[in-house]
Write an enzyme that holds these catalytic residues in place. Sequence first.
Site, PDB file in Angstrom:
ATOM      1  CG  HIS A 144     -34.871  -5.633  -6.359  1.00  0.00           C
ATOM      2  ND1 HIS A 144     -36.081  -5.085  -6.694  1.00  0.00           N
ATOM      3  CD2 HIS A 144     -34.899  -6.902  -6.832  1.00  0.00           C
ATOM      4  CE1 HIS A 144     -36.814  -5.982  -7.343  1.00  0.00           C
ATOM      5  NE2 HIS A 144     -36.122  -7.097  -7.431  1.00  0.00           N
ATOM      6  CB  SER A 204     -41.365  -6.178  -8.364  1.00  0.00           C
ATOM      7  OG  SER A 204     -40.009  -5.897  -8.171  1.00  0.00           O
ATOM      8  NE  ARG A 241     -37.883 -13.355  -3.471  1.00  0.00           N
ATOM      9  CZ  ARG A 241     -38.731 -13.081  -4.457  1.00  0.00           C
ATOM     10  NH1 ARG A 241     -39.418 -11.974  -4.442  1.00  0.00           N
ATOM     11  NH2 ARG A 241     -38.885 -13.926  -5.450  1.00  0.00           N
TER      12      ARG A 241
END
Length: 166
Positions: free
Chosen positions: A18, A129, A91
Amino acid sequence: MASIAVCPGSFDPVTYGHLDIIKRGARVFDQVYVAVLNNSAKKPLFTVEERIELLRAVTQSLPNVHVESFHGLLIDYARSKKANAILRGLRAVSDFEYEMQITSMNRVLDENIETFFMMTNSQYAFLSSSIVKEVAKYNGDISELVPPVVEQALKKKFASLAADGP
Ligand code: PNS
């Protein structure tokens, strides 16, 4: 006209992936609003306040980055900030379908707010995450994945959850 971007997400918690997007976004746009989704339907590990605090800690050296929360529609939040852009990180190809869906929806809601994608630095292409939380939960080494302040917060969070029992 100033370029104002909103960089939305759950950020539960913020990772180096991030941060890479936020830092690069801050070089491209005049102002970047990092917007933490406040969604009571999701069951995040960190509260919105905790996620904001961590994001502020890791972006404090970036004067044009602001961290806030939002609920409801992203496009309404973006309009309230007079943003002309939404910034998202990509990504891998697996992100594409989901991102295409929300981008198309957001364009239907407001065609004047463009979504921009930045390819995540390849060293963070696998990072999420969820993966960080999984590794942290079992005391794996996450020092390469998140900033030290986030690493500490994860350790503290899992220790307090363990103390509370199952
Ligand atoms: O980090 P995430 O969880 O992939 O972020 C998803 C996010 C916050 C960008 C997305 O869930 C969102 O924008 N939610 C707000 C609700 C909304 O605007 N929905 C309409 C577009 S699908």
